[in-house]
Design a protein around this motif. Structure first.
Motif: not given
Length: 365
Positions: A215, A218-219, A222, A250, A290, A295
């Motif tokens: 997470r 991914l954050a 982003s 996220q 994503e 992901q």
């Protein structure tokens, strides 16, 4: 019939008073237990959050310890980095909210005048801003209500700070004393069950840490993507808004993407309404990239949970423990899924059933 021939009254059984006393004592104990459990629900939730945070920090602490750093020093370092990250996020968001609130308040008369003018042009009405803002009593009423609730607000803030300190203290001790806690827990089990319990604990640590680290990665992606997009569009505070979108999208389950996009959309509306549309378009497009490109690759080695199962687990966790349950639902589900895959037997499916989904005799001719 004479009174001497009347039957004698049946004496009370010797066990009945004792049974009544035992029933009363058990009832009292049950009521006291229920009362104590209700009083300790808040503490239980804080301990659960602390334990979850300790499981998140455990892999990083173990890696630092494997490189020669002491357990206490590694825990302190990871804890400090975590607190600094959370404090930086809170500072950026609060600064953004305060500045944007002041900006909106400053531009509110002009925005209201433009809004009223568009309504009059569209619907042929004759509204004026004076008619909408002449009720000063409403403002005074809100001010009095805010003053009346000031004490309650300050009490809530103090309670929230105390809860945060409690969570931080327990999380630090759970992480620093992680090995000793595991030994203490395993010592309560028979030797033949200790390996299975240790494996379950290890899987839980791996899945929880993997979920949070995936997470976080991914954050980061982003945040970078949305910051660049906001800079190109010329939206104020692009870095703070990018951090907001990256973190909220996220770490807030299920609805995080929509909640995250709402704030930059509102900020864009104060600058150029058309930019708000571009923010929505970019956020939607990035979410698709994503979901289908980033992901699957990032979470393939950490947490592999079907989207429908993840959504259901979030709903169940929220129903049981509110926001805390929603946050820990996915890593908990991933842990249970991994344990089931490790211990439940699985058998090969017959090719005919695997290809058609029906038994051979049910296949259409």
């Amino acid at each position: 019939m004479s009174k001497s021939n009347a039957p004698a009254p049946t004496p009370m059984p010797a066990w009945l008073p004792r049974a009544i006393a035992v029933a009363l004592v058990l009832t009292a104990v049950f009521e006291m237990t229920v009362w104590a459990a209700r009083q300790l629900v808040g503490l239980g939730v804080l301990l659960l959050v602390s334990f979850f945070l300790s499981m998140v920090m455990e892999p990083a602490v173990s890696r630092l310890q494997a490189r020669g750093m002491g357990r206490a020093a590694a825990t302190l370092l990871v804890f400090a980095v975590t607190v600094a990250s959370l404090a930086g996020f809170a500072t950026a968001v609060l600064t953004l909210l305060i500045d944007q609130t002041a900006e909106v308040s400053h531009r509110l008369p002009a925005l209201l005048a433009t809004f009223v003018e568009r309504i009059n042009d569209t619907f042929g009405t004759s509204l004026t801003t004076d008619r909408l803002t002449d009720d000063t009593g409403t403002v005074e009423t809100y001010a009095r209500q805010a003053a009346d609730h000031l004490w309650g607000l300050s009490t809530t803030v103090v309670g929230g700070v105390f809860d945060l300190l409690t969570v931080g203290l327990f999380a630090y001790y759970f992480t620093a004393d992680g090995p000793r806690l595991r030994r203490s827990a395993l010592s309560l089990l028979p030797p033949q069950r200790q390996p299975a319990a240790h494996r379950a604990w290890t899987v839980a640590l791996a899945k929880t840490g993997g979920y949070m680290y995936s997470r976080a990665l991914l954050a980061l992606f982003s945040t970078l993507a949305h910051t660049v997009a906001f800079m190109v569009l010329g939206i104020p505070y692009p870095v703070a808004l990018g951090i907001w979108v990256g973190v909220i999208s996220q770490f807030v389950p299920t609805v995080g993407t929509y909640v995250a996009a709402a704030l930059p959309t509102l900020v864009a509306l104060t600058v150029e309404p058309m930019d708000a549309l571009w923010v929505i378009v970019f956020a939607t497009a990035y979410q698709q990239v994503e979901n289908y490109a980033l992901q699957p690759r990032i979470t393939a080695r950490t947490v592999d949970v079907h989207p429908a199962v993840a959504f259901g687990s979030v709903l169940a966790g929220a129903a049981l423990l509110g926001a805390v349950g929603a946050i820990i639902a996915i890593p908990t589900t991933a842990t249970l899924q991994a344990l089931a895959a490790a211990y439940l037997p699985r058998y090969k499916v017959a090719p005919a059933l695997d290809s058609t989904g029906n038994p051979p005799e049910d296949r259409p001719m």
